[in-house]
Design an enzyme around this catalytic site. Sequence first.
Site, PDB file in Angstrom:
ATOM      1  N   ASP A 227       2.850   1.437  10.120  1.00 14.58           N
ATOM      2  CA  ASP A 227       2.800   2.865   9.821  1.00 14.58           C
ATOM      3  C   ASP A 227       1.538   3.156   9.025  1.00 14.58           C
ATOM      4  OD1 ASP A 227       3.554   2.964   6.663  1.00 14.58           O
ATOM      5  OD2 ASP A 227       4.678   1.379   7.675  1.00 14.58           O
ATOM      6  N   ASP A 229       0.599   4.747   5.607  1.00 19.35           N
ATOM      7  CA  ASP A 229       1.323   5.078   4.380  1.00 19.35           C
ATOM      8  C   ASP A 229       1.316   6.605   4.218  1.00 19.35           C
ATOM      9  OD1 ASP A 229       2.777   3.748   2.314  1.00 19.35           O
ATOM     10  OD2 ASP A 229       1.216   4.302   0.892  1.00 19.35           O
TER      11      ASP A 229
END
Length: 311
Positions: A227, A229
């Site tokens: 991902d 952040d």
Amino acid sequence: MAKIAHSYDDPVRIAVIGGTGLQTLAGFTHIATLTPTTPWGAPSSPISILHHPSPSTGKPFPIAFLSRHGLHHELAPHEVPSRANIATLRSIGVRTIIAFSAVGSLQEEIKPRDFVVPDQVIDRTKGIRPFTFFEGGMVGHVGFADPFDPALAKIVQQCGHSLAGEGVRLHDKGTVVCMEGPQFSTRAESNMYRSWGGSVINMSALPEAKLAREAEIAYQMICMSTDYDCWHDSGDVTVEMVMGNMKANAENARRFVGAVLDELSKDEHENLVLAKHVEGSVKFAGGITAPAGRSKEAKERIAWLFPGYFD
């Protein structure tokens, strides 16, 4: 189906510590399951001994596999018994560790599902996790300027690049920010880490890397971005997002780790796998406390880890 033994007599030189998304190694022959104990307690999971044919000789090459968060991912990052994990692995002969970790990306160019071979760490843990073998009556200081092993990193990088174009995109270096967790970062924290030059963020690099250094084990982490952040405008980080990307890229992660093990099992890398370049480095570092000042308990613990070192 072959019977799984509960002991293994030969030394095992290489270990894989699996994190989120890498909890088994498909295609390896499971030979034994060990349930050891140490002066620091039991490790996160039983140790699986896997056989892997050496590309040099064709003979079985043993690999130890440990699941960092437990067999069912029941251990939060601050609950991982890192001292027991590293002590257990050293006690069975391990001198090289390949550690896998899911990470969040702090830089636009590190996209979800990319791999990173980090070379630096920033410690944002909070002292909750026991982080040294040298305490309670025996002081030891080890160098940690380069928290990962450069020689091991070169092999990991070569293997990653050899898989490029097959779904693997590799970044040769990067700084891991290791935070306490288990909650994800605030937006202010995430932007601060970016301003510090952080590349990725996780909750697992420390104290694992520090303890491996104290145990004279060559250690390299392979990170997989799951991902961006929360600094990024693509949305806040969720467990569903992390696990979705892990599941989608799990096969690439297994192939990457498998390629590294294939290479390390070649005879030409024997001295590296045995960590000859760091062997004996703790003898002086741990000898700072005069014999008269060493507690009985500390001596017993250190003697378990390093038989004969400080007699």
